[in-house]
Write a protein that holds these residues in place. Sequence first.
Motif, PDB file in Angstrom:
ATOM      1  N   ILE A   1     -36.898  64.353  53.690  1.00  0.00           N
ATOM      2  CA  ILE A   1     -37.102  64.949  52.364  1.00  0.00           C
ATOM      3  C   ILE A   1     -36.062  66.045  52.120  1.00  0.00           C
ATOM      4  O   ILE A   1     -35.444  66.113  51.055  1.00  0.00           O
ATOM      5  CB  ILE A   1     -38.530  65.520  52.244  1.00  0.00           C
ATOM      6  CG1 ILE A   1     -39.570  64.419  52.462  1.00  0.00           C
ATOM      7  CG2 ILE A   1     -38.735  66.181  50.876  1.00  0.00           C
ATOM      8  CD1 ILE A   1     -40.996  64.931  52.529  1.00  0.00           C
ATOM      9  N   LEU A   2     -35.869  66.918  53.139  1.00  0.00           N
ATOM     10  CA  LEU A   2     -34.888  67.989  53.000  1.00  0.00           C
ATOM     11  C   LEU A   2     -33.459  67.440  53.020  1.00  0.00           C
ATOM     12  O   LEU A   2     -32.592  67.942  52.319  1.00  0.00           O
ATOM     13  CB  LEU A   2     -35.069  69.022  54.122  1.00  0.00           C
ATOM     14  CG  LEU A   2     -36.446  69.692  54.223  1.00  0.00           C
ATOM     15  CD1 LEU A   2     -36.428  70.787  55.291  1.00  0.00           C
ATOM     16  CD2 LEU A   2     -36.893  70.247  52.894  1.00  0.00           C
ATOM     17  N   GLU A   3     -33.240  66.404  53.812  1.00  0.00           N
ATOM     18  CA  GLU A   3     -31.912  65.790  53.851  1.00  0.00           C
ATOM     19  C   GLU A   3     -31.555  65.181  52.490  1.00  0.00           C
ATOM     20  O   GLU A   3     -30.417  65.299  52.019  1.00  0.00           O
ATOM     21  CB  GLU A   3     -31.876  64.695  54.933  1.00  0.00           C
ATOM     22  CG  GLU A   3     -31.909  65.241  56.357  1.00  0.00           C
ATOM     23  CD  GLU A   3     -31.757  64.135  57.380  1.00  0.00           C
ATOM     24  OE1 GLU A   3     -31.078  63.142  57.078  1.00  0.00           O
ATOM     25  OE2 GLU A   3     -32.331  64.254  58.479  1.00  0.00           O
ATOM     26  N   GLN A   4     -32.546  64.531  51.862  1.00  0.00           N
ATOM     27  CA  GLN A   4     -32.302  63.911  50.551  1.00  0.00           C
ATOM     28  C   GLN A   4     -31.955  64.954  49.497  1.00  0.00           C
ATOM     29  O   GLN A   4     -31.057  64.754  48.673  1.00  0.00           O
ATOM     30  CB  GLN A   4     -33.546  63.120  50.127  1.00  0.00           C
ATOM     31  CG  GLN A   4     -33.356  62.279  48.869  1.00  0.00           C
ATOM     32  CD  GLN A   4     -34.584  61.452  48.557  1.00  0.00           C
ATOM     33  OE1 GLN A   4     -35.638  61.642  49.149  1.00  0.00           O
ATOM     34  NE2 GLN A   4     -34.452  60.525  47.624  1.00  0.00           N
ATOM     35  N   GLU A   5     -32.661  66.108  49.537  1.00  0.00           N
ATOM     36  CA  GLU A   5     -32.384  67.174  48.568  1.00  0.00           C
ATOM     37  C   GLU A   5     -30.994  67.764  48.808  1.00  0.00           C
ATOM     38  O   GLU A   5     -30.239  68.036  47.867  1.00  0.00           O
ATOM     39  CB  GLU A   5     -33.444  68.271  48.675  1.00  0.00           C
ATOM     40  CG  GLU A   5     -33.146  69.543  47.878  1.00  0.00           C
ATOM     41  CD  GLU A   5     -33.016  69.308  46.381  1.00  0.00           C
ATOM     42  OE1 GLU A   5     -32.488  70.205  45.703  1.00  0.00           O
ATOM     43  OE2 GLU A   5     -33.419  68.231  45.889  1.00  0.00           O
ATOM     44  N   SER A   6     -30.622  67.943  50.077  1.00  0.00           N
ATOM     45  CA  SER A   6     -29.287  68.455  50.393  1.00  0.00           C
ATOM     46  C   SER A   6     -28.207  67.491  49.913  1.00  0.00           C
ATOM     47  O   SER A   6     -27.175  67.907  49.370  1.00  0.00           O
ATOM     48  CB  SER A   6     -29.155  68.669  51.903  1.00  0.00           C
ATOM     49  OG  SER A   6     -30.113  69.609  52.361  1.00  0.00           O
TER      50      SER A   6
END
Length: 563
Positions: free
Chosen positions: A525-530
């Motif tokens: 989830i955090l990787e996708q936002e980054s």
Amino acid sequence: MIIYILESLAFQLVFLLTYDLFLKKETFFQWNRVYLLGTFALSLILPWVKIQALQTTMPQELETTTVFLSQLNGVVLGPGAEQTSFLERIPWPYLVLAAGSILAAIWFAYKLIQLARLRNKSVVENFKEFTKVTVPKSSSAFSFFRNIFMGEDIKKDKEVNILAHELVHVKQWHTLDLLFFELARIVFWFNPLVYIYQSRLAELHEFIADEKAVKQNKAAHFEMLLSEAFHTQNISFVNQFFNRSLIKKRIVMLQKKKSKAVWQLKYVLLLPLILGMLVYTSCESENESKVEEVGVVPIEEMVVVGYSATDTKEYGVPFGVIDEVPVFPGCENAVDKRACFQEKIQAHIRKHFNYPDEAQALGIQGRVSTIFIMDEQGNVGDINMRGPHELLEKETERILSKLPQMQPGKHEGKTVKVPFSIPITFKLDGNDDDELNKEIQKFSERGDGWVPFTAIDEAPIFPGCESAADKRACFLENVQNHIRKHFRYPQEAQEKGIQGRVAIMFGINADGDIVDIKSKGPSPILEQESHRIIARLPKMKPAKQDGNPADVIFSIPITFKLK
């Protein structure tokens, strides 16, 4: 260092405004002299002063969004690698400051040499209270320590009044005041307020000397100043800050009535000013305390599983404000039991720390924030925590449940419950930086001439940085601003309590386009936002290597942290 300079500047500005608005027009010359010297010294000392009783925590709502940024090196250097020179390791702002100070010191030395040369070619006469230096073919007059320089062209009927005036400077050691600011100008050559301080003090010196000198022959002294103001005679008191307007100010001040003693109460204004500055410098901002993998933070800063800063007050007195902290076994004879407690609890966590095998196998890492209570008997209980995964939370609870019984904390003479908060960071040996280095190696193996950002001759130019003096620094600053602008914490990640550091790597090709975005973090989830944030970067003017457009590898971590 930059923060210290800015704080000193702010304090000096407040002190000078107070002087100009409330004190400058009063005839308390000696008090004003002490004020100027004292407040400048205070402005240099106060930024370093931290008074425990005044310390407070900065409200979280005043903090900026937590997005920590840094540029990672594209190449890992080992033994035998080429070493950078000493100057290359010093940040360029410090080099500029040092260069300016060196030039200022040279200029100061030059002025001293000129003064020595002037004395050597003059007639020197020694008297009990001063040394008279008669300067040939000159009408100037000034003093330096015991030396009073008098031009031989000065008329004899004026010489007595001038000597009386300059003798005041000698007796009151005014040269030391001005030398103090001369040295300050060497260190803080870039600070315009130092020059203003020196100007105000030189002006005061003339007022003080006039006040003393006119007691002997007020009419003659007043007439001499009038002739100076209207240039009927060519007599000049040489001083760095001497000018025609100063003569007029001296005439006005001589005519001014003595200020009433009651107005000395104005100096009381200095007390709340200093107190306010001490409160400011003693404030502790959030996230201040970190001890590598194990850190201790004040209870007021933590929000964990239903606890909040206000809730903790119902569970006892916070560790940061309690009169007598709980005593960890072994700290009974410690001078600072608070520091000993923190040291012992960190040692306890390191001793009992055990990374769960299952968490390692799944690649789970991150920070677990926790709160526990030490009751009136010193027992540890009511352990609550929040972290990126249940496995890490359980291990944290196991570690804290093994804490020994303490001597209970005391507040206002009574034993009380004490809540305490501490974060524990679980980090795998194969960290994100290692993963990124592998990805960078893959780029290098493509054979397309990809060059790490740190090794490129000319960095890519971010739109708006075309005219920047340092285009590399401008690029970094704009990438950081871009991330702050487009940063959005995913709602799903907030609900699941997911946080942590996402390492990002991407390429900027020879056409200036953003390509091949790679990421490694605690959650997809955090990787996708980054990935979304980086994908929105604008087209750049391409980098250059050996004079030709080049492909560049750039890496940057983004930390997602729940409030």
